[in-house]
Design an enzyme around this catalytic site. Structure first.
Site, PDB file in Angstrom:
ATOM      1  N   HIS A   1      45.463 -50.179 -71.753  1.00 12.65           N
ATOM      2  CA  HIS A   1      44.435 -49.507 -71.996  1.00 12.65           C
ATOM      3  C   HIS A   1      44.124 -48.337 -70.862  1.00 12.65           C
ATOM      4  O   HIS A   1      44.163 -47.124 -71.158  1.00 12.65           O
ATOM      5  CB  HIS A   1      43.040 -50.195 -72.309  1.00 12.65           C
ATOM      6  CG  HIS A   1      41.847 -49.513 -72.700  1.00 12.65           C
ATOM      7  ND1 HIS A   1      40.912 -49.943 -73.437  1.00 12.65           N
ATOM      8  CD2 HIS A   1      41.506 -48.329 -72.164  1.00 12.65           C
ATOM      9  CE1 HIS A   1      40.033 -48.751 -73.684  1.00 12.65           C
ATOM     10  NE2 HIS A   1      40.347 -47.641 -72.569  1.00 12.65           N
TER      11      HIS A   1
ATOM     12  N   GLU B   1      31.457 -46.849 -72.791  1.00 14.36           N
ATOM     13  CA  GLU B   1      31.634 -47.657 -71.658  1.00 14.36           C
ATOM     14  C   GLU B   1      30.699 -48.042 -70.671  1.00 14.36           C
ATOM     15  O   GLU B   1      30.795 -48.298 -69.471  1.00 14.36           O
ATOM     16  CB  GLU B   1      33.121 -47.557 -71.004  1.00 14.36           C
ATOM     17  CG  GLU B   1      34.235 -47.426 -71.943  1.00 14.36           C
ATOM     18  CD  GLU B   1      34.676 -48.694 -72.864  1.00 14.36           C
ATOM     19  OE1 GLU B   1      33.912 -49.800 -72.620  1.00 14.36           O
ATOM     20  OE2 GLU B   1      35.515 -48.572 -73.514  1.00 14.36           O
TER      21      GLU B   1
HETATM   22  O1  2HA Z   1      35.713 -43.098 -73.664  1.00 12.60           O
HETATM   23  O2  2HA Z   1      38.216 -44.306 -72.932  1.00 12.60           O
HETATM   24  O3  2HA Z   1      37.375 -46.984 -73.229  1.00 12.60           O
HETATM   25  C1  2HA Z   1      36.775 -43.589 -74.375  1.00 12.60           C
HETATM   26  C2  2HA Z   1      37.366 -44.433 -73.451  1.00 12.60           C
HETATM   27  C3  2HA Z   1      37.164 -45.903 -74.106  1.00 12.60           C
HETATM   28 ZN    ZN Z   2      39.321 -46.252 -72.497  1.00 16.91          ZN
END
Ligand code: 2HA
Ligand code: ZN
Length: 278
Positions: A216, A121
């Protein structure tokens, strides 16, 4: 005068960074390789750590650009690395990257040993830094992504709008309008790990200190590790209270009213985002 370090791991910025990873792990927000943390170093911190830097690794292009972050140095967690391992294996789990002169690429100058790469990310972090630096007159230094369970749970039962999430969280704990008076933004479900979600998130971060990724997790920003971690903690605590109250199954009987929110903001001297109030 900076103190001369025997080991880069003695640098205060690295120690605080590792401590923050450790606290996030202890909260249960970082299953497996979940979550990531980036910190924009100050000039003094870079000077102190520079004797440990190497310029051998190649420049890597990103899918995003921020010219005003050219030449900045960021501490970052590694792609696929576990928060649970950061404290005991820091040289493999985290690293420092330098941004190129065009503001569209980086190279690793320290850490991420044994072939590591910055977090998947990194583009979202980089674009969030880009907009938060501008929104805060340069004060923002930390971007933090975690997977706190109650906050994520709320994205399954509340309407996915900035307004609905913000109001539910503000009304779940009296400190909330003081801690995040601008509210939170919501990114609809998207595939993580690239420029598209980075652009969507940073668009919201122009207005908010925090953005929820539906189903998420959450991105938060702040001027230092304590304030940034504290924002994540406050948001997740509010979400937990909301989940607990809804789980009692009788509906919400009474709550903090919109005029109560205005009164808190007034007495604590913060400007609450009026667009979310009735
Ligand atoms: O680093 O959280 O969004 C793994 C994550 C991806
Ligand atoms: Zn994540």
């Amino acid at each position: 005068m900076e103190t001369i370090l025997k080991d880069i791991l003695d640098a205060a910025c690295i120690r605080e960074y590792i401590h923050t990873c450790e606290m996030g792990w202890q909260q249960g927000w970082h299953e497996r390789n979940g979550g990531n943390l980036t910190y924009r170093m100050t000039g003094e911190e870079v000077a102190q750590c520079r004797p440990f830097f190497s310029e051998e690794r190649p420049w890597v292009k990103m899918g995003v650009t921020a010219q005003h972050l050219a030449g900045e140095f960021f501490i970052t967690t590694g792609s696929g690395k576990f928060f649970s391992n950061v404290a005991r294996r820091p040289r493999e789990s985290i690293g420092i990257v330098q941004i190129n002169e065009a503001g569209d690429g980086y190279r690793i100058v320290w850490g991420l040993e044994k072939g590591g790469k910055p977090t998947s990310e990194f583009e979202s972090h980089f674009m969030n830094h880009a907009v938060r630096v501008q929104a805060t007159d340069g004060a923002c230094r930390v971007i933090y992504h975690a997977h706190p369970a109650n906050l994520i749970a709320l994205t399954y039962v509340l309407p996915l709008t900035d307004r609905d999430l913000t109001r539910a969280l503000w009304k779940s704990a009296t400190e909330c309008p003081v801690v995040f008076p601008h509210g939170v933004g919501v990114v609809p479900w998207m595939v993580p790990g690239g420029p598209q979600i980075a652009m969507a998130t940073s668009e919201l971060m122009k207005e908010y200190e925090a953005a929820v990724w539906a189903h998420h997790g959450l991105f938060v920003s702040g001027p230092d590790f304590d304030i940034t971690f504290g924002l994540m903690h406050t948001l997740e605590k509010a979400a937990q209270i909301c989940v607990l109250a809804l789980s009692c199954g009788q509906g919400i009987r009474q709550t903090i009213t919109d005029d109560n929110l205005r009164a808190i903001a007034h007495d604590f001297g913060v400007t609450i985002n009026e667009k979310f109030l009735d």
